[in-house]
Design a protein around this motif. Sequence first.
Motif, PDB file in Angstrom:
ATOM      1  N   MET A   1     -17.769 -25.729 -46.240  1.00  0.00           N
ATOM      2  CA  MET A   1     -19.221 -25.313 -45.522  1.00  0.00           C
ATOM      3  C   MET A   1     -19.094 -24.019 -44.913  1.00  0.00           C
ATOM      4  O   MET A   1     -18.044 -23.643 -44.223  1.00  0.00           O
ATOM      5  CB  MET A   1     -19.475 -26.512 -44.765  1.00  0.00           C
TER       6      MET A   1
ATOM      7  N   ASP B   1     -24.939 -22.913 -45.464  1.00  0.00           N
ATOM      8  CA  ASP B   1     -25.246 -24.340 -45.502  1.00  0.00           C
ATOM      9  C   ASP B   1     -25.645 -24.956 -44.240  1.00  0.00           C
ATOM     10  O   ASP B   1     -26.800 -25.396 -44.184  1.00  0.00           O
ATOM     11  CB  ASP B   1     -23.863 -25.184 -45.560  1.00  0.00           C
TER      12      ASP B   1
ATOM     13  N   ILE C   1     -27.073 -30.305 -49.651  1.00  0.00           N
ATOM     14  CA  ILE C   1     -26.136 -29.574 -48.993  1.00  0.00           C
ATOM     15  C   ILE C   1     -24.579 -30.397 -49.144  1.00  0.00           C
ATOM     16  O   ILE C   1     -23.539 -30.058 -49.551  1.00  0.00           O
ATOM     17  CB  ILE C   1     -26.324 -29.417 -47.611  1.00  0.00           C
TER      18      ILE C   1
END
Length: 349
Positions: free
Chosen positions: A205, A210, A270
């Motif tokens: 991430m 993100d 995500i």
Amino acid sequence: MSQEESGRGLKSVRHKLPISGRALRISLCLLGVCVVAAILSTGTGSQFISPANVVKAIVGAAPPMEQMIVEKLRLPRIVIAMLIGAALAAAGAILQGVIRNPLASPDVIGVTEGASLGAVLFIFIFTGSVSVHFMPIFAIAGAFLITALLYVMAWKGGVTPLRLVLIGIGISAAIKSVSYMLIISGPLQLADRSVTFMAGSLYGMSWDKDVLTLLPWVAVLLPLTWLQARKVDIQALGDELASSAGASVQRQRLLLIGLSVALAGAAIAIGGAIGFIGLMAPHMARKLVGPSFANVLPVSALIGAILLLIADLVARTAFLPRDVPAGVFTAAIGAPFFLYLLYRSRNSS
């Protein structure tokens, strides 16, 4: 339920919206637990960083190596875990209130599978030709399209909660099978990426790709959902009582399900198909603060954030150097919880 009790329930729904003192205290305690868990989780890994140095890194005052590990590698993952957990928990709380079914969650009615299918289609069709920044749009669109199909198929002079759940279970199974057919038939590299997404992984991430993508959705939709608390409580009384209170049942139900789908779709876009957070967190919240949605929502969101934080911590540290998808651990906890709810529902029927 007697007419007098129904009247008291409607009166309570009309006048009791703000969060109670007990729920506020519990929310603040859970917020503290969430912050402590985030700091400890950020410092835990192949290289341990003390909580004091984690705090220093957050304010930009840690040694260069620890600063880089915290700021670039671990903290974005911690923040995204909290955002995804909160969004999934809130989505589940809405569905359980509107559908009036303790087993309702984004996993059950097909929202998770719709978002997953949108993401898998993006991976197989547009990888290499379209920026990965557009994948969340496809996942959210998939969630909304499947929910629209569910609503159309469940409509028969209106949409009843039971019909919505039953058709949702069927659609969920069908869409999941389509996703896996795509994965099996595709190139190995794309199939591997799709399987990781379907398992629900928070690996790799970043702040820009993100966190900044998901943060606006959560920051806008959670307060907007809390403002709809009275509508959720009215829906929970049943269609007949809600209609007698002057509520537009079907319109409110569509709006609330839309908010749930937006929250769940953005989170799944995500983090992948992370399951059972939306099922477990609302139940825990109601045990702590009662059934009022204005109390349940913030407590549920915080519990969801903590659950996914802990699951992701175990996922990335228990089998070093392997990084196991967090969805594996939420499923390991959530599946027995789901069976327990089924057993309890059977005994109470």
